[in-house]
Design a protein around this motif. Structure first.
Motif, short mmCIF file in Angstrom:
data_model
loop_
_atom_site.label_atom_id
_atom_site.label_comp_id
_atom_site.label_asym_id
_atom_site.label_seq_id
_atom_site.Cartn_x
_atom_site.Cartn_y
_atom_site.Cartn_z
N GLU A 298 0.84 -1.21 0.00
CA GLU A 298 0.00 0.00 0.00
C GLU A 298 0.86 1.25 0.00
O GLU A 298 0.55 2.23 -0.71
N GLU B 209 -8.56 9.52 4.90
CA GLU B 209 -9.57 8.48 4.67
C GLU B 209 -8.93 7.12 4.48
O GLU B 209 -9.43 6.11 5.01
N GLU B 210 -7.81 7.08 3.72
CA GLU B 210 -7.11 5.81 3.52
C GLU B 210 -6.57 5.28 4.85
O GLU B 210 -6.69 4.09 5.16
N GLU B 211 -5.96 6.19 5.63
CA GLU B 211 -5.44 5.78 6.93
C GLU B 211 -6.57 5.28 7.84
O GLU B 211 -6.41 4.30 8.56
N LYS C 160 -9.42 4.00 6.86
CA LYS C 160 -9.83 2.69 6.36
C LYS C 160 -8.86 1.60 6.79
O LYS C 160 -9.25 0.51 7.22
N GLU D 1 -5.70 10.90 2.08
CA GLU D 1 -4.76 10.12 2.90
C GLU D 1 -5.37 9.77 4.26
O GLU D 1 -5.23 8.65 4.74
N ALA E 116 0.86 3.89 -2.79
CA ALA E 116 0.59 5.30 -2.49
C ALA E 116 1.72 6.19 -2.96
O ALA E 116 1.50 7.27 -3.53
#
Length: 430
Positions: A212, A329-331, A333, A327, A216
């Motif tokens: 990931e 939101e990704e973190e 998730k 970022e 990223a």
């Protein structure tokens, strides 16, 4: 039979006669031992005379007449007893007269016979005592031998039971050790599997995180490259547009200057010195105007550049905020995914732990139940053995008492028979 029993009970409770002076009801009803019946009746008469008249010894009474046949009579009546009492009184009177006549003749011989009879009686009693002591000694030895044999058997049985119990305890201990060892191995195996699973999950999680991060970083590099290319393209377009505008303005200025110069040249021919002065003035004015226009153009260019820079900064800031939001939101998730995986792992570990505890509890309850059943069984067996032993001891004691009672009765019967025989012989001699 009932009257005879009542008569015997009255003799025992009212007259206080010892049991040895009484007869059995069958001795009278069945005619088994009639002399004992006569002796009992004589003793009753003697006790009556002692209480109500002059006493006469009964051991010297002789019965020369024939007594009634008591076998034909099933009941002992008061009339029969009174008749017997009267007959005895008459016989005693006759005996007294005869005794007075033969008193001096019999004195020496009676004393001698009495001394001999006493000596014989003493020797007989000593012999019987020796025989009784010998029989008692043999009985004690036999009982001691039986007790010793029983004790040895009980000791052997106890030692055998102790050995069996020790063997059972040893087997139970070995079984428990095997079960504990198997349970420990199972726990170690489960812990090893959990560690391997956790290690594998950790590696997979690190691999995913690394992928990931690489993805990223790659996306970020591509985005930055794309933004840089877009920014360079915009700058190039802005530069081309500025160059085009500047060229057009320069062309327009050149065209205006050329037109102005042509006009000035045309007017210059018509005007003289005034035009030269005006031309000088116009040139000055044009210079000032050109300077002013250059300043205005420079200011406009500066303001445009600042506006473009401001717009670019705002765009960059907006994109940066957008990237930060993505970022985050990704973190978030990833954090939610990690939390979910951690919860699943903890739930799985908890279920496995509960399963292991349940299995251990069931095994422990099973062992405790088996141990309780074994203890109860041993307790029941022990109680059964103790009950059997107590019953056996009680039975032996009763048998021993019964045997002693029979022997005592036999001895008493022999003594009474011997005593009656001696009394009968003395009466016959007298």
């Amino acid at each position: 039979m009932e009257n005879v029993n009542n008569f015997l009970k009255a003799c025992e409770k009212i007259l206080w006669m010892p049991p040895t002076h009484l007869f059995d009801s069958r001795d009278l009803t069945e005619g088994k031992n009639l002399p004992k019946v006569y002796t009992c009746l004589l003793n009753v008469a003697d006790i009556g005379r002692k209480k109500y008249g002059k006493a006469t010894p009964t051991n010297s009474v002789r019965l020369p007449f024939q007594l009634p046949n008591w076998r034909d009579s099933k009941r002992l009546t008061v009339h029969n007893v009174q008749k017997l009492h009267e007959m005895l009184q008459e016989e005693e009177k006759k005996q007294k007269q005869e005794e007075i006549m033969a008193k001096f003749v019999r004195t020496a011989s009676a004393r001698t016979e009495k001394r001999k009879g006493r000596e014989e009686e003493i020797s007989e009693m000593k012999r019987k005592e020796q025989e009784a002591e010998e029989a008692e000694r043999k009985e004690r030895e036999e009982m001691e031998r039986v007790r010793m044999e029983r004790w040895l058997k009980e000791k052997e049985e106890y030692e055998r039971q102790e050995k069996e119990r020790e063997m059972r305890e040893k087997e139970e201990q070995e079984r428990k050790e095997r079960e504990e060892k198997e349970l420990q191995e199972k726990r170690e195996k489960i812990a090893e599997e959990e560690r391997s699973k956790e290690e594998q999950e950790r590696k997979e999680r690190e691999e995913r995180e690394r992928e990931e991060r690489e993805q990223a970083e790659k996306l970020e590099r591509e985005r930055l490259i794309k933004e840089r290319e877009e920014r360079e393209e915009r700058e190039r377009i802005f530069r081309e547009e500025a160059e085009r505008l500047e060229k057009e303005e320069q062309e327009m200025l050149e065209l205006e200057e050329r037109e102005e110069r042509e006009r000035l040249l045309k007017e210059e021919a018509e005007r003289s010195e005034r035009e030269n002065q005006e031309r000088n003035e116009r040139e000055r004015v044009l210079e000032e105007q050109a300077k002013k226009e250059a300043e205005d153009q420079e200011l406009a260019e500066k303001e445009r550049t600042e506006r473009e820079a401001e717009r670019e900064r705002e765009e960059i800031e907006r994109r940066r905020r957008e990237d930060e939001r993505m970022e985050r939101e990704e973190e978030l998730k990833l954090e939610i995914e990690r939390q979910r995986l951690e919860d699943e792992r903890q739930e799985k570990a908890r279920r496995e732990k509960e399963e292991i505890e349940r299995v251990e509890k069931e095994q422990r309850e099973k062992r405790e139940r088996e141990e309780n059943e074994r203890v109860e069984k041993e307790q029941q067996e022990k109680e059964k053995r103790e009950r059997e032993e107590s019953e056996r001891v009680e039975k032996e004691r009763r048998e021993r008492e019964e045997k002693e009672r029979r022997e005592r009765e036999e001895r008493e019967k022999k003594e009474k028979d011997e005593k009656e025989r001696r009394e009968r012989e003395e009466r016959e001699k007298k």
